[in-house]
Structure formats: structure tokens, C-alpha cells
Design a protein around this motif. Structure first.
Motif, PDB file in Angstrom:
ATOM      1  N   ILE A   1       0.861  -1.109  -0.032  1.00  0.00           N
ATOM      2  CA  ILE A   1      -0.123  -0.049  -0.130  1.00  0.00           C
ATOM      3  C   ILE A   1       0.871   1.133  -0.133  1.00  0.00           C
ATOM      4  CG2 ILE A   1      -1.625   1.306   1.481  1.00  0.00           C
ATOM      5  CD1 ILE A   1      -2.830  -1.360   2.225  1.00  0.00           C
ATOM      6  N   LEU A   2       1.913   1.237   0.818  1.00  0.00           N
ATOM      7  CA  LEU A   2       2.877   2.465   1.067  1.00  0.00           C
ATOM      8  C   LEU A   2       3.628   2.652  -0.428  1.00  0.00           C
ATOM      9  CD1 LEU A   2       4.431   1.986   4.541  1.00  0.00           C
ATOM     10  CD2 LEU A   2       2.751   3.827   3.937  1.00  0.00           C
ATOM     11  N   ALA A   3       4.073   1.533  -1.011  1.00  0.00           N
ATOM     12  CA  ALA A   3       4.740   1.618  -2.388  1.00  0.00           C
ATOM     13  C   ALA A   3       3.559   2.157  -3.293  1.00  0.00           C
ATOM     14  CB  ALA A   3       5.207   0.047  -2.701  1.00  0.00           C
ATOM     15  N   VAL A   4       2.530   1.597  -3.536  1.00  0.00           N
ATOM     16  CA  VAL A   4       1.270   2.326  -4.275  1.00  0.00           C
ATOM     17  C   VAL A   4       1.361   3.679  -4.116  1.00  0.00           C
ATOM     18  CG1 VAL A   4      -1.009   2.338  -4.917  1.00  0.00           C
ATOM     19  CG2 VAL A   4       0.279  -0.037  -4.821  1.00  0.00           C
ATOM     20  N   PHE A   5       1.139   4.273  -2.989  1.00  0.00           N
ATOM     21  CA  PHE A   5       0.913   5.700  -2.697  1.00  0.00           C
ATOM     22  C   PHE A   5       2.109   6.414  -3.001  1.00  0.00           C
ATOM     23  CE2 PHE A   5      -2.648   4.636   0.258  1.00  0.00           C
ATOM     24  CZ  PHE A   5      -3.494   5.521   0.114  1.00  0.00           C
ATOM     25  N   GLU A   6       3.377   5.968  -2.801  1.00  0.00           N
ATOM     26  CA  GLU A   6       4.758   6.789  -3.243  1.00  0.00           C
ATOM     27  C   GLU A   6       4.793   6.709  -4.588  1.00  0.00           C
ATOM     28  OE1 GLU A   6       7.515   4.510  -0.854  1.00  0.00           O
ATOM     29  OE2 GLU A   6       6.901   5.280   0.695  1.00  0.00           O
ATOM     30  N   ILE A   7       4.297   5.635  -5.312  1.00  0.00           N
ATOM     31  CA  ILE A   7       4.217   5.592  -6.864  1.00  0.00           C
ATOM     32  C   ILE A   7       3.520   6.598  -7.441  1.00  0.00           C
ATOM     33  CG2 ILE A   7       4.123   4.139  -8.866  1.00  0.00           C
ATOM     34  CD1 ILE A   7       4.997   1.817  -7.469  1.00  0.00           C
ATOM     35  N   VAL A   8       2.257   6.731  -6.807  1.00  0.00           N
ATOM     36  CA  VAL A   8       1.291   7.710  -7.301  1.00  0.00           C
ATOM     37  C   VAL A   8       2.076   8.989  -7.321  1.00  0.00           C
ATOM     38  CG1 VAL A   8      -1.050   8.350  -7.029  1.00  0.00           C
ATOM     39  CG2 VAL A   8      -0.702   6.090  -7.076  1.00  0.00           C
ATOM     40  N   ILE A   9       2.311   9.305  -5.952  1.00  0.00           N
ATOM     41  CA  ILE A   9       2.932  10.688  -5.831  1.00  0.00           C
ATOM     42  C   ILE A   9       3.992  11.036  -6.699  1.00  0.00           C
ATOM     43  CG2 ILE A   9       4.240  12.023  -4.122  1.00  0.00           C
ATOM     44  CD1 ILE A   9       2.721  10.489  -1.979  1.00  0.00           C
ATOM     45  N   LEU A  10       5.075  10.163  -6.805  1.00  0.00           N
ATOM     46  CA  LEU A  10       6.188  10.534  -7.912  1.00  0.00           C
ATOM     47  C   LEU A  10       5.605  10.859  -9.263  1.00  0.00           C
ATOM     48  CD1 LEU A  10       8.838   8.050  -6.602  1.00  0.00           C
ATOM     49  CD2 LEU A  10       8.898  10.470  -6.094  1.00  0.00           C
ATOM     50  N   TYR A  11       4.591  10.039  -9.674  1.00  0.00           N
ATOM     51  CA  TYR A  11       4.065  10.039 -11.182  1.00  0.00           C
ATOM     52  C   TYR A  11       3.394  11.312 -10.914  1.00  0.00           C
ATOM     53  CZ  TYR A  11       1.349   8.931 -15.279  1.00  0.00           C
ATOM     54  OH  TYR A  11       0.771   9.325 -16.593  1.00  0.00           O
ATOM     55  N   CYS A  12       2.361  11.641 -10.099  1.00  0.00           N
ATOM     56  CA  CYS A  12       1.645  12.722 -10.418  1.00  0.00           C
ATOM     57  C   CYS A  12       2.569  14.117 -10.483  1.00  0.00           C
ATOM     58  CB  CYS A  12       0.598  12.864  -9.138  1.00  0.00           C
ATOM     59  SG  CYS A  12      -0.441  11.812  -9.405  1.00  0.00           S
ATOM     60  N   PHE A  13       3.711  14.080  -9.395  1.00  0.00           N
ATOM     61  CA  PHE A  13       4.572  15.423  -9.342  1.00  0.00           C
ATOM     62  C   PHE A  13       5.343  15.270 -10.772  1.00  0.00           C
ATOM     63  CE2 PHE A  13       3.806  15.707  -4.986  1.00  0.00           C
ATOM     64  CZ  PHE A  13       3.634  17.097  -4.609  1.00  0.00           C
ATOM     65  N   SER A  14       5.679  14.240 -11.306  1.00  0.00           N
ATOM     66  CA  SER A  14       6.529  14.113 -12.398  1.00  0.00           C
ATOM     67  C   SER A  14       5.770  14.764 -13.597  1.00  0.00           C
ATOM     68  CB  SER A  14       7.223  12.833 -12.724  1.00  0.00           C
ATOM     69  OG  SER A  14       7.861  12.464 -11.440  1.00  0.00           O
ATOM     70  N   ILE A  15       4.619  14.242 -13.806  1.00  0.00           N
ATOM     71  CA  ILE A  15       3.683  14.394 -14.827  1.00  0.00           C
ATOM     72  C   ILE A  15       2.868  15.943 -14.908  1.00  0.00           C
ATOM     73  CG2 ILE A  15       1.915  13.548 -16.583  1.00  0.00           C
ATOM     74  CD1 ILE A  15       4.588  11.961 -16.600  1.00  0.00           C
ATOM     75  N   PHE A  16       1.988  15.871 -13.836  1.00  0.00           N
ATOM     76  CA  PHE A  16       1.115  16.873 -13.951  1.00  0.00           C
ATOM     77  C   PHE A  16       1.760  18.254 -13.137  1.00  0.00           C
ATOM     78  CE2 PHE A  16      -1.421  13.296 -13.033  1.00  0.00           C
ATOM     79  CZ  PHE A  16      -2.167  13.150 -14.235  1.00  0.00           C
ATOM     80  N   ALA A  17       2.869  18.051 -12.404  1.00  0.00           N
ATOM     81  CA  ALA A  17       3.468  19.239 -11.972  1.00  0.00           C
ATOM     82  C   ALA A  17       4.705  19.863 -13.123  1.00  0.00           C
ATOM     83  CB  ALA A  17       4.269  19.124 -10.421  1.00  0.00           C
ATOM     84  N   ILE A  18       5.286  18.909 -13.634  1.00  0.00           N
ATOM     85  CA  ILE A  18       6.171  19.333 -14.568  1.00  0.00           C
ATOM     86  C   ILE A  18       5.831  19.659 -15.916  1.00  0.00           C
ATOM     87  CG2 ILE A  18       8.407  18.699 -15.890  1.00  0.00           C
ATOM     88  CD1 ILE A  18       9.301  17.170 -13.359  1.00  0.00           C
ATOM     89  N   VAL A  19       4.840  18.913 -16.384  1.00  0.00           N
ATOM     90  CA  VAL A  19       4.216  19.034 -17.853  1.00  0.00           C
ATOM     91  C   VAL A  19       3.040  19.799 -17.820  1.00  0.00           C
ATOM     92  CG1 VAL A  19       3.359  17.845 -19.814  1.00  0.00           C
ATOM     93  CG2 VAL A  19       5.161  16.935 -18.438  1.00  0.00           C
ATOM     94  N   LYS A  20       3.141  20.878 -18.438  1.00  0.00           N
ATOM     95  CA  LYS A  20       1.813  21.802 -18.254  1.00  0.00           C
ATOM     96  C   LYS A  20       1.907  22.622 -19.829  1.00  0.00           C
ATOM     97  CE  LYS A  20      -0.048  25.924 -15.889  1.00  0.00           C
ATOM     98  NZ  LYS A  20       0.311  27.037 -14.805  1.00  0.00           N
ATOM     99  N   GLY A  21       0.573  22.563 -20.239  1.00  0.00           N
ATOM    100  CA  GLY A  21       0.441  23.188 -21.685  1.00  0.00           C
ATOM    101  C   GLY A  21       1.129  22.444 -22.767  1.00  0.00           C
ATOM    102  N   GLY A  22       1.168  21.167 -22.654  1.00  0.00           N
ATOM    103  CA  GLY A  22       1.515  20.265 -23.749  1.00  0.00           C
ATOM    104  C   GLY A  22       3.002  20.052 -23.655  1.00  0.00           C
ATOM    105  N   GLY A  23       3.673  21.077 -24.068  1.00  0.00           N
ATOM    106  CA  GLY A  23       5.317  20.942 -24.435  1.00  0.00           C
ATOM    107  C   GLY A  23       5.916  21.262 -22.916  1.00  0.00           C
ATOM    108  N   GLY A  24       5.183  21.617 -21.881  1.00  0.00           N
ATOM    109  CA  GLY A  24       5.765  22.067 -20.798  1.00  0.00           C
ATOM    110  C   GLY A  24       6.083  23.523 -20.749  1.00  0.00           C
ATOM    111  N   SER A  25       5.770  24.258 -19.621  1.00  0.00           N
ATOM    112  CA  SER A  25       5.840  25.756 -19.629  1.00  0.00           C
ATOM    113  C   SER A  25       7.325  25.880 -19.489  1.00  0.00           C
ATOM    114  CB  SER A  25       4.908  26.136 -18.503  1.00  0.00           C
ATOM    115  OG  SER A  25       5.217  25.625 -17.061  1.00  0.00           O
ATOM    116  N   THR A  26       7.582  27.339 -19.525  1.00  0.00           N
ATOM    117  CA  THR A  26       8.932  27.870 -19.238  1.00  0.00           C
ATOM    118  C   THR A  26       8.953  29.180 -18.445  1.00  0.00           C
ATOM    119  OG1 THR A  26      10.736  28.913 -20.287  1.00  0.00           O
ATOM    120  CG2 THR A  26       8.861  28.984 -21.589  1.00  0.00           C
ATOM    121  N   SER A  27       9.905  29.287 -17.638  1.00  0.00           N
ATOM    122  CA  SER A  27       9.896  30.606 -17.030  1.00  0.00           C
ATOM    123  C   SER A  27      10.292  31.777 -17.753  1.00  0.00           C
ATOM    124  CB  SER A  27      10.634  30.478 -15.756  1.00  0.00           C
ATOM    125  OG  SER A  27      11.954  30.069 -15.975  1.00  0.00           O
ATOM    126  N   ALA A  28      10.645  31.574 -19.008  1.00  0.00           N
ATOM    127  CA  ALA A  28      11.280  32.714 -19.717  1.00  0.00           C
ATOM    128  C   ALA A  28      12.501  33.291 -19.402  1.00  0.00           C
ATOM    129  CB  ALA A  28      10.059  33.288 -20.545  1.00  0.00           C
TER     130      ALA A  28
END
Length: 220
Positions: free
Chosen positions: A31-58
Motif C-alpha cells: 500500500i505504501l509503495a502504491v501511494f509513493e508511486i502515485v505521488i512520484l508519478y503525479c509530481f513528475s507528470i502533472f507538476a512538470i508537464v503543463k501546456g503540452g510541451g511544458g511551460s518555461t519561466s522565460a
């Protein structure tokens, strides 16, 4: 503590009887492993990838002093950029879990080698926690991803896909550094909460002895 263990040899009874690897423990780990996998995946995908190609701070953050003609260098939604941050977060999480699970931080003594005949030998003076966790784990990983990038500059090869990957992922995106801090920390919070709940309501014999020793030590 060796004196407590000598006075209470039953501390090692659960280990000899294989009571630590029970069905409840395995289910908790899964159960702990599943939770940690989901957290790592969500932060890696939804937090980094934004607007298709990924946003930039310009022209802000780590992109402030970069080439103003190429603001897109700060984008990072591609597979390699997301993958290296996700894997780096996993390496940091594993290092934190080792520190937490071992329940021991061996600082050692400096310098490790001593000419004094009264001092302990160098194997007893080494800072095993810092050497093992930081140098041989995190440091080993950082050294090799930089090495792969360096090999990529030599010309077309299997390392060509690593060219400028480290510089791009860690030198142009502040968001990546935020993920590297928040994602492993969130995973450890879930892990500690799960173990706290288990120790409070389903303590093992080892945990009970740890609590007894802790109280005896405070009363001294």
C-alpha cells in the motif's frame, strides 16, 4: 543498545521466528509503495508537464541570465526531461527511506585515520551514513548522469540522447528543483504516517522493546 540486548535476548525472537515478514506487513508495504508511486508519478507528470510541451519561466528564475533569443530552452515536458526528474526523485526517496528505516546515523570521527595507539581503527571511525547515503548513492548517481552527458559530447553514440540533458533539467527549470524537494518529502510523510499508525495500534515486539529502552534511557 548492546547492554539492553544482553539483558533482554528476546529482542531478536521476532527475527528468528520470521514474525516481521507477516501478511499484514507485506500488505502495508504494498500500500505504501502504491501511494509513493502515485505521488512520484503525479509530481513528475502533472507538476512538470503543463501546456503540452511544458511551460518555461522565460526570463525569470533560472532562465533569467539565459539567451533571450531562446526562451523555449526552459520548457521541459519531453520524455527525457520528465524521466530524469522522476528518477532523481526516486533516488532521493530511497536515500531518505534508508536513513529512516535504519534508525541509525553514524557520523564517525574526523579524520578517519589516526596515529594514536589509543584510538579505534579507521573502520570504526568512518562516517558510514554520509559515505553510503550521500557519496555512494546520491553522489554516485549525479556523477554518472553528468558522465553520460559528457560522453554524449564526444560524438554519435548510445550516449547522444544525454547531451545537455542535465544542464537543461537542472539548470533552466526551477520547477524541477521544487519537485525534487516536495515529491520525496510527501512520500516520506505518507510512509511515516503509515508506520506511526501501525506502531500505535499494531506494535511489533521489537517496537515495544524500543519504547521500553527509550523510557529507561530518559529515566536515567
Amino acid at each position: 543498545d548492546k547492554d539492553y540486548v544482553k539483558a533482554n535476548p528476546e529482542v531478536y525472537t521476532p527475527t528468528r521466528r520470521n514474525e516481521l515478514i507477516t501478511r499484514r506487513s507485506v500488505i502495508r508495504w504494498i500500500i505504501l509503495a502504491v501511494f509513493e508511486i502515485v505521488i512520484l508519478y503525479c509530481f513528475s507528470i502533472f507538476a512538470i508537464v503543463k501546456g503540452g510541451g511544458g511551460s518555461t519561466s522565460a526570463f525569470l528564475g533560472l532562465m533569467k541570465n539565459k539567451n533571450p533569443e531562446r526562451p523555449g530552452n526552459g520548457e521541459g515536458g519531453d520524455l527525457k526531461s520528465v524521466g530524469i526528474i522522476a528518477f532523481s526523485s526516486l533516488i532521493l526517496l530511497l536515500a531518505l527511506k534508508v536513513l529512516y528505516e535504519s534508525r541509525t546515523i553514524i557520523v564517525g570521527q574526523f579524520p578517519a585515520c589516526s596515529c594514536s595507539k589509543k584510538s579505534e581503527g579507521w573502520p570504526s571511525r568512518l562516517a558510514y551514513t554520509w559515505i553510503g547515503t550521500f557519496w555512494l548513492s546520491i553522489g554516485f548517481y549525479v556523477f554518472h548522469i553528468v558522465l553520460y552527458q559528457t560522453f554524449g559530447y564526444a560524438g554519435p553514440s548510445a550516449f547522444s540522447s544525454y547531451v545537455d540533458l542535465v544542464n537543461h533539467a537542472f539548470g533552466t527549470r526551477t520547477r524541477n528543483w521544487m519537485v525534487l524537494v516536495i515529491a520525496p518529502t510527501a512520500c516520506m510523510v505518507i510512509d511515516i504516517f503509515g508506520k506511526l499508525f501501525s506502531n500505535m495500534f499494531y506494535p511489533t515486539q521489537t517496537q515495544i522493546h524500543v519504547e521500553i529502552f527509550s523510557r529507561q534511557k530518559k529515566s536515567r
